[in-house]
Design a protein around this motif. Structure first.
Motif, mmCIF file in Angstrom:
data_model
loop_
_atom_site.group_PDB
_atom_site.id
_atom_site.type_symbol
_atom_site.label_atom_id
_atom_site.label_comp_id
_atom_site.label_asym_id
_atom_site.label_seq_id
_atom_site.Cartn_x
_atom_site.Cartn_y
_atom_site.Cartn_z
ATOM 1 N N GLU A 31 51.831 111.102 129.810
ATOM 2 C CA GLU A 31 52.752 110.027 130.168
ATOM 3 C C GLU A 31 53.336 109.370 128.918
ATOM 4 O O GLU A 31 52.658 109.208 127.902
ATOM 5 C CB GLU A 31 52.093 109.009 131.090
ATOM 6 C CG GLU A 31 50.862 108.358 130.554
ATOM 7 C CD GLU A 31 50.127 107.526 131.616
ATOM 8 O OE1 GLU A 31 50.518 107.531 132.793
ATOM 9 O OE2 GLU A 31 49.146 106.870 131.249
ATOM 10 N N TYR A 44 49.695 100.785 133.680
ATOM 11 C CA TYR A 44 49.464 102.228 133.603
ATOM 12 C C TYR A 44 48.150 102.649 134.265
ATOM 13 O O TYR A 44 47.498 103.598 133.842
ATOM 14 C CB TYR A 44 49.563 102.718 132.149
ATOM 15 C CG TYR A 44 50.942 102.449 131.575
ATOM 16 C CD1 TYR A 44 52.030 103.220 131.968
ATOM 17 C CD2 TYR A 44 51.159 101.395 130.701
ATOM 18 C CE1 TYR A 44 53.301 102.949 131.492
ATOM 19 C CE2 TYR A 44 52.436 101.119 130.218
ATOM 20 C CZ TYR A 44 53.503 101.895 130.610
ATOM 21 O OH TYR A 44 54.755 101.624 130.151
ATOM 22 N N ASP A 83 46.673 103.341 138.408
ATOM 23 C CA ASP A 83 47.313 103.785 139.649
ATOM 24 C C ASP A 83 46.468 103.389 140.868
ATOM 25 O O ASP A 83 45.480 104.067 141.185
ATOM 26 C CB ASP A 83 47.484 105.311 139.634
ATOM 27 C CG ASP A 83 48.103 105.793 138.330
ATOM 28 O OD1 ASP A 83 49.019 105.125 137.836
ATOM 29 O OD2 ASP A 83 47.654 106.831 137.803
ATOM 30 N N THR A 126 45.208 108.296 133.694
ATOM 31 C CA THR A 126 45.907 109.422 134.337
ATOM 32 C C THR A 126 47.029 109.837 133.389
ATOM 33 O O THR A 126 48.085 109.218 133.356
ATOM 34 C CB THR A 126 46.479 108.997 135.701
ATOM 35 O OG1 THR A 126 47.237 107.797 135.527
ATOM 36 C CG2 THR A 126 45.371 108.752 136.695
ATOM 37 N N TYR A 127 46.730 110.838 132.615
ATOM 38 C CA TYR A 127 47.581 111.153 131.471
ATOM 39 C C TYR A 127 48.652 112.197 131.780
ATOM 40 O O TYR A 127 49.805 112.061 131.391
ATOM 41 C CB TYR A 127 46.715 111.674 130.322
ATOM 42 C CG TYR A 127 45.700 110.693 129.803
ATOM 43 C CD1 TYR A 127 46.040 109.359 129.595
ATOM 44 C CD2 TYR A 127 44.406 111.103 129.493
ATOM 45 C CE1 TYR A 127 45.119 108.465 129.087
ATOM 46 C CE2 TYR A 127 43.483 110.210 128.975
ATOM 47 C CZ TYR A 127 43.836 108.898 128.780
ATOM 48 O OH TYR A 127 42.927 108.024 128.272
ATOM 49 N N HIS A 140 53.710 107.593 138.256
ATOM 50 C CA HIS A 140 53.448 108.994 138.592
ATOM 51 C C HIS A 140 54.040 109.429 139.932
ATOM 52 O O HIS A 140 53.439 110.225 140.657
ATOM 53 C CB HIS A 140 51.928 109.278 138.570
ATOM 54 C CG HIS A 140 51.318 109.199 137.203
ATOM 55 N ND1 HIS A 140 51.410 110.229 136.291
ATOM 56 C CD2 HIS A 140 50.637 108.207 136.587
ATOM 57 C CE1 HIS A 140 50.792 109.863 135.176
ATOM 58 N NE2 HIS A 140 50.326 108.635 135.315
#
Ligand code: CO
Length: 435
Positions: A266, A293, A295, A306-307, A415
């Motif tokens: 991200e 950042y 979720d 959550t990359y 995302h």
């Protein structure tokens, strides 16, 4: 008429009549000429019929000398409308906070021009003198190291083409009602660039990792001290200290003079104006990875770290706000990418997802890089819903909107890689819809 002009004459149409969107009569004549001509259109011979003596008459700009080339090139004055869309979150108190979205509806290849690259800033773009800037590597290392930009520029470099996408891209398509804004304003927090820099593993090797070195803290030199935690596994894999974009030094908005680049991850992780890498034994839990950042999910839990950006595609031609100028052949085209690797397949539906057909993939089809997909289509004038669905080399398939919504909480913002839909009306107008 010369033989070369005859090559471009379309049988069955008046040679003096141009077949353009400004001349729909010409177009209808053209379309009536049947399948042979339609296939000529598909193969690229769509051009206008040539008026008699066209070759002899010079255009006005042929009759005066042109302007001398400038020191730094600019797009044509006739392309002035192709610009980024600027959003300022707090214009009064913090004008540097916000995002600037790429006009992806105007792009046709795979590379994003540097001046149209999207920007997400947490407190503006700092003005950094490269002679004064330093990169520090410290923490759990044998030899803490300080680098000038000149020193970094002496290391062997690598060049790779990668996309970068903000985790908040397509967040606007989570609004309760579909917004009638361009593809770029909806989905333009994505750009694709040739990056040149130093493999981060090289610098970490030089510093020497101590036992227990498992993470990095990456910190920027902006006034927000934007900072994120990076697992060592990624740092030693394909992470790069980027110095150049598209062959020239990084643009200030992209982290001049030094940015961390983590392919496929991200956007926020790719810390701009990089000033410090601290080797740690765990994540630092900075403000930028706790207050933002993360979720939220339907079950009340939230995902952190959550990359990887999910497999995704979007049709850019046609897209919302555009209007098709007649029935017949139209090329459906768009961008696809995945943080997990290469795009293997893009399918297009023109009936709202009932049936799917494979699109052709163009560009170099590199890992973690944008590919262009193209799909030839004959529009019969009936209303249609256009969608694209990407699959990557790991077998990840872009999810339907309903599938994505069922997983995330109603206030989730990051995302969103779900399938986007454009509705084509009988009048040729294209609208953003939820399907
Ligand atoms: Co994330």
């Amino acid at each position: 008429m010369t033989s070369s002009s005859r090559r471009y004459t379309i049988p069955g149409s008046d040679p003096a009549r141009l077949v353009t969107s400004a001349n729909p009569v010409g177009r209808r004549d053209f379309l009536r000429t049947g399948a042979a001509i339609a296939s000529a259109a598909v193969s690229g011979v769509v051009g206008a019929a040539v008026p008699a003596r066209a070759a002899e008459s010079a255009a006005p700009w042929q009759k005066v000398p042109g302007t001398p080339a400038g020191a730094y090139g600019q797009p044509s004055e006739f392309e002035k409308s192709v610009t980024r869309h600027v959003i300022r979150a707090y214009p009064e108190i913090a004008p540097g906070v916000g995002s600037t979205l790429s006009p992806i509806q105007s792009f046709h290849g795979t590379i994003t021009p540097s001046g149209l690259h999207f920007v997400r800033n947490h407190n503006g773009t700092p003005s950094i003198d490269p002679a004064q800037h330093r990169l520090l590597i410290h923490g759990l290392v044998k030899r803490p190291l300080m680098f000038t930009v000149a020193a970094l520029s002496r290391y062997p470099t690598i060049t790779r083409t990668y996309f970068i996408e903000c985790a908040g891209n397509s967040g606007r398509n989570l609004a309760p009602q579909p917004q009638q804004i361009s593809a770029g304003v909806l989905h333009g927090l994505i750009s694709n660039t040739e990056w040149t820099g130093i493999p981060l593993s090289l610098l970490l090797e030089e510093a020497g990792l101590e036992p227990g070195a498992a993470w990095l803290l990456a910190e920027g030199a902006d006034s927000a001290s934007m900072s994120r935690s990076v697992p060592m596994e990624k740092a030693l894999d394909d992470a790069m200290i980027a110095l150049y974009q598209n062959g020239e030094r990084l643009r200030p908005d992209q982290g001049y003079p030094v940015r961390l680049f983590l392919p496929g991850w991200e956007g926020n992780m790719n810390v701009k104006w990089l000033r410090r890498l601290k080797v740690t034994d765990g994540p630092t839990h900075t403000k930028d990875e706790t207050s933002k950042y993360t979720d939220p999910l339907r079950d009340g839990k939230a995902l952190q770290f959550t990359y990887e950006m999910g497999v995704k595609s979007v049709i850019t031609q046609p897209s919302s706000g555009m209007k098709l100028d007649g029935y017949g052949f139209h090329e459906i085209s768009g961008m696809a990418w995945s943080g997990a690797g290469r795009i293997r397949r893009v399918e297009v539906s023109t009936d709202g997802g009932t049936t799917w057909k494979d699109a052709a993939l163009h560009g170099q089809q590199l890992s973690k890089s944008v590919v262009r997909f193209r799909f030839p289509w004959e529009w019969n004038g009936a209303p249609a819903v256009l969608q694209s669905r990407a699959t990557d080399e790991k077998g990840n398939v872009q999810p339907a909107r309903a599938v994505w919504l069922a997983r995330y909480a109603v206030d989730a913002r990051f995302h969103n890689n779900s399938i986007a839909s454009w509705e084509l009306g009988a009048d040729g107008s294209v609208k953003n819809v939820y399907a």
